[in-house]
Motif scaffolding. Sequence first.
Motif, PDB file in Angstrom:
ATOM      1  N   HIS A 221       0.592  -0.891   0.301  1.00 13.15           N
ATOM      2  CA  HIS A 221       0.199   0.045  -0.050  1.00 13.15           C
ATOM      3  C   HIS A 221       0.812   0.908  -0.015  1.00 13.15           C
ATOM      4  N   SER A 225      -0.441   3.593  -4.538  1.00 12.39           N
ATOM      5  CA  SER A 225      -1.364   2.791  -5.423  1.00 12.39           C
ATOM      6  C   SER A 225      -2.675   3.132  -4.973  1.00 12.39           C
ATOM      7  N   PRO A 226      -3.603   4.114  -4.874  1.00 12.16           N
ATOM      8  CA  PRO A 226      -4.767   4.554  -4.857  1.00 12.16           C
ATOM      9  C   PRO A 226      -5.376   4.516  -6.361  1.00 12.16           C
ATOM     10  N   LYS A 227      -3.814   5.085  -7.159  1.00 12.50           N
ATOM     11  CA  LYS A 227      -4.471   5.104  -8.673  1.00 12.50           C
ATOM     12  C   LYS A 227      -4.514   4.679  -9.369  1.00 12.50           C
ATOM     13  N   GLN A 230      -7.769   2.999  -8.748  1.00 11.51           N
ATOM     14  CA  GLN A 230      -8.615   3.760 -10.073  1.00 11.51           C
ATOM     15  C   GLN A 230      -9.224   3.469 -10.889  1.00 11.51           C
ATOM     16  N   VAL A 243     -12.317   5.154  -3.789  1.00  6.81           N
ATOM     17  CA  VAL A 243     -11.069   4.815  -3.695  1.00  6.81           C
ATOM     18  C   VAL A 243     -11.026   4.025  -3.006  1.00  6.81           C
ATOM     19  N   GLU A 244      -9.981   5.178  -1.563  1.00  8.05           N
ATOM     20  CA  GLU A 244      -9.779   4.859  -0.641  1.00  8.05           C
ATOM     21  C   GLU A 244     -10.352   3.659   0.084  1.00  8.05           C
ATOM     22  N   ASP A 247      -9.175   0.250  -1.870  1.00 12.74           N
ATOM     23  CA  ASP A 247      -7.841   0.050  -2.229  1.00 12.74           C
ATOM     24  C   ASP A 247      -7.481  -0.168  -1.093  1.00 12.74           C
ATOM     25  N   HIS A 248      -7.834  -0.690   0.000  1.00 11.63           N
ATOM     26  CA  HIS A 248      -7.312  -0.505   2.176  1.00 11.63           C
ATOM     27  C   HIS A 248      -7.872  -2.071   1.269  1.00 11.63           C
ATOM     28  N   SER A 251      -5.401  -4.209  -1.245  1.00 13.17           N
ATOM     29  CA  SER A 251      -4.519  -4.304  -0.677  1.00 13.17           C
ATOM     30  C   SER A 251      -4.270  -5.080   0.579  1.00 13.17           C
TER      31      SER A 251
END
Length: 350
Positions: A221, A225-227, A230, A243-244, A247-248, A251
């Motif tokens: 992470h 990684s968020p991009k 997305q 997105v967050e 992403d979490h 990961s």
Amino acid sequence: MLTGSAIAGGVAVGGAGLAVGTILGALVRTALTGPAPIDDGPDALLAEPIMTPERIDVRASDGNPINVLAYGPPDGDLLVMAHGWTCNTRHWYAQINAFAADHRVVVYDQRGHGKTPLGRTKLSTALLGSDLEAVLRAVVPDGRRALIAGHSMGGMSVLAWAKHHPASVDRLARVVVLTSTAAVEVVQNLAVVPEGLPRFTRPFEHAVGRLVATTPAPLPHTTASPKVAQYIALNTQAKLSHVEFCDHMISECPARARARWGSALLDLDVWQGVINLTVPTAVVVGTDDRLTPRKHSDAIASTLKAAGHLQEYLVLDHTGHMSNIEEHDRYNDLLTELLEATRDRVAYTP
């Protein structure tokens, strides 16, 4: 001394490496330079549910424990939900928070995800269906039916269940919701590779899809990684909170489970499950879905419609793969409409 064949082989390997590197580099570059997500504050529906869930003891057919959580009153309308690849029970927070006050919402972790062990059995789509059958048999009371929803690999679980357990379909399913999913050739039809790459990379696009799906490398992470999440899983107009959240969750999926399930889905063919869905069925897809592009849902919806079992086909504009998160209000409205439309299917009488 190098022979001509050895030199040719080296050139071929080098060319393949260059092509794969070019594709992966373009993917990451496109993700990092894409539009920033919209920061309009936290999303209350994605908060951890205040309600404490009931943990239900479920064992798969091979004895592997399955982490099953039930929210809401036992006598409420029953919704059973299967999450997708690299996700876990949190994937359904927007539905749990919307429905659990007066509905029974059951979610479970797929093998190797969340708190469900990967187990020792060889992974397969048939196993996805068998695990869902075990969950349904444990949580659907005698004489009742459930709304059964699956997202991505969870939708494949529903189709595998219908394929391998056809006698359970009418007995246990009040209505089915196939969300951002596919029935055949999912890895072969990924749309994550950016357009406009050099022609020499085209023969290797499928190889990159296999590589991404099956390599057991950790997904650290990082600020980037968020991009990437997305670009791959959401859309260019995604909210930062969405997105967050995704992403979490992604990961946290163990690399071994991600890779082994990716390998198991390489030969995906649960089309017979589409044919076996002889109950009201809704199909949901986002127009910007890169992981299970709309053509999958078009084909599924067309077949269901021809058989007279398509209840609704919801196509969400400017929406990526995480459709029930990105457009949770419209998705939840659909679930409400489906429950109302199938009120006469709550009870099962042999």
